[in-house]
Design a protein around this motif. Structure first.
Motif, short mmCIF file in Angstrom:
data_model
loop_
_atom_site.label_atom_id
_atom_site.label_comp_id
_atom_site.label_asym_id
_atom_site.label_seq_id
_atom_site.Cartn_x
_atom_site.Cartn_y
_atom_site.Cartn_z
N LYS A 85 0.81 -1.22 0.00
CA LYS A 85 0.00 0.00 0.00
C LYS A 85 0.85 1.27 0.00
N GLU A 86 2.17 1.12 0.06
CA GLU A 86 3.07 2.28 0.02
C GLU A 86 2.95 2.96 -1.34
N GLU A 87 3.24 4.26 -1.35
CA GLU A 87 3.16 5.03 -2.58
C GLU A 87 4.12 4.48 -3.64
N ASN A 88 5.35 4.21 -3.22
CA ASN A 88 6.35 3.72 -4.16
C ASN A 88 6.57 2.22 -3.92
N VAL A 89 5.66 1.41 -4.41
CA VAL A 89 5.71 -0.05 -4.20
C VAL A 89 6.99 -0.63 -4.78
N LYS A 90 7.44 -0.09 -5.89
CA LYS A 90 8.65 -0.60 -6.54
C LYS A 90 9.85 -0.52 -5.59
N MET A 91 9.93 0.57 -4.82
CA MET A 91 11.02 0.76 -3.87
C MET A 91 10.94 -0.30 -2.75
N MET A 92 9.74 -0.81 -2.50
CA MET A 92 9.52 -1.78 -1.42
C MET A 92 9.59 -3.23 -1.91
N ALA A 93 9.91 -3.44 -3.19
CA ALA A 93 9.86 -4.78 -3.78
C ALA A 93 10.71 -5.80 -3.02
N ASP A 94 11.94 -5.44 -2.68
CA ASP A 94 12.80 -6.39 -1.96
C ASP A 94 12.25 -6.69 -0.57
N CYS A 95 11.74 -5.67 0.08
CA CYS A 95 11.16 -5.84 1.41
C CYS A 95 9.97 -6.81 1.32
N ILE A 96 9.12 -6.61 0.34
CA ILE A 96 7.95 -7.47 0.12
C ILE A 96 8.40 -8.91 -0.12
N ARG A 97 9.41 -9.09 -0.94
CA ARG A 97 9.93 -10.43 -1.26
C ARG A 97 10.46 -11.11 0.01
N TYR A 98 11.23 -10.38 0.80
CA TYR A 98 11.78 -10.94 2.04
C TYR A 98 10.67 -11.26 3.04
N ASN A 99 9.66 -10.39 3.11
CA ASN A 99 8.52 -10.65 4.00
C ASN A 99 7.83 -11.97 3.66
N LYS A 118 9.63 -1.29 10.91
CA LYS A 118 10.36 -1.30 12.19
C LYS A 118 9.85 -2.42 13.09
N GLU A 119 8.54 -2.53 13.20
CA GLU A 119 7.94 -3.59 14.03
C GLU A 119 8.31 -4.96 13.49
N CYS A 120 8.29 -5.11 12.19
CA CYS A 120 8.63 -6.38 11.56
C CYS A 120 10.10 -6.73 11.84
N ALA A 121 10.97 -5.76 11.72
CA ALA A 121 12.40 -6.00 11.97
C ALA A 121 12.62 -6.50 13.40
N GLU A 122 11.96 -5.86 14.36
CA GLU A 122 12.10 -6.28 15.76
C GLU A 122 11.64 -7.72 15.94
N LYS A 157 17.05 -7.19 8.61
CA LYS A 157 17.99 -6.19 8.06
C LYS A 157 17.37 -5.43 6.90
N MET A 158 16.59 -6.12 6.08
CA MET A 158 15.92 -5.47 4.95
C MET A 158 14.89 -4.46 5.47
N CYS A 159 14.08 -4.87 6.43
CA CYS A 159 13.04 -3.99 6.96
C CYS A 159 13.64 -2.79 7.69
N GLU A 160 14.77 -3.01 8.34
CA GLU A 160 15.45 -1.92 9.07
C GLU A 160 15.81 -0.75 8.15
N GLN A 161 16.00 -1.03 6.89
CA GLN A 161 16.40 0.01 5.93
C GLN A 161 15.27 0.99 5.64
N HIS A 162 14.04 0.61 5.97
CA HIS A 162 12.88 1.45 5.66
C HIS A 162 12.38 2.12 6.94
N ASN A 163 13.13 3.09 7.40
CA ASN A 163 12.81 3.76 8.66
C ASN A 163 11.52 4.56 8.61
N HIS A 164 11.08 4.91 7.41
CA HIS A 164 9.87 5.72 7.27
C HIS A 164 8.60 4.94 7.60
N ALA A 165 8.67 3.64 7.56
CA ALA A 165 7.47 2.83 7.71
C ALA A 165 7.44 2.12 9.06
#
Length: 111
Positions: free
Chosen positions: A28-42, A91-95, A79-87
């Motif tokens: 649901k993020e505005e720039n889904v493409k930027m989140m592609a790796d995060c989504i894949r790792y999730n 952060k919760e997922c990384a923890e 580590k992947m989720c940690e890179q997205h501090n805006h979301a």
């Protein structure tokens, strides 16, 4: 630190839930493409957490190996989720991923 199957299963299920929530929020993020790796790792992390929980619940002879792999994937996802501090969801997922990785590593090393 002694870890029980129940504690590890709980950590895996919580991590799976966090990863599924993060996956959904990332879509649901505005720039889904930027989140592609995060989504894949999730997705990968949620799947291995589910498998690890199931392996422990059924007392699989491969539970320790699966927990070791789960720890590695959780660590990478964290580590992947940690890179997205805006979301907040990242952060919760990384923890949750780091906690699960630690517990799974302990479970994998029990003799």
């Amino acid at each position: 630190m002694a870890v029980s199957y129940e504690e590890c299963i709980k950590a895996c299920l919580e991590c799976m839930e966090a990863c599924n929530g993060c996956y959904d929020a990332c879509l649901k993020e505005e720039n889904v493409k930027m989140m592609a790796d995060c989504i894949r790792y999730n997705r990968e992390c949620a799947d291995i957490c589910a498998l690890a929980a199931k392996a422990m619940q059924s007392d699989s002879p491969f539970a320790k190996q699966i927990c070791k792999l789960c720890a590695d994937i959780c660590e990478a996802c964290g580590k992947m989720c940690e890179q997205h501090n805006h979301a907040n969801h990242c952060k919760e997922c990384a923890e949750s991923c780091f906690k699960c990785a630690e517990i799974c590593r302990t479970m994998a090393s029990i003799e």
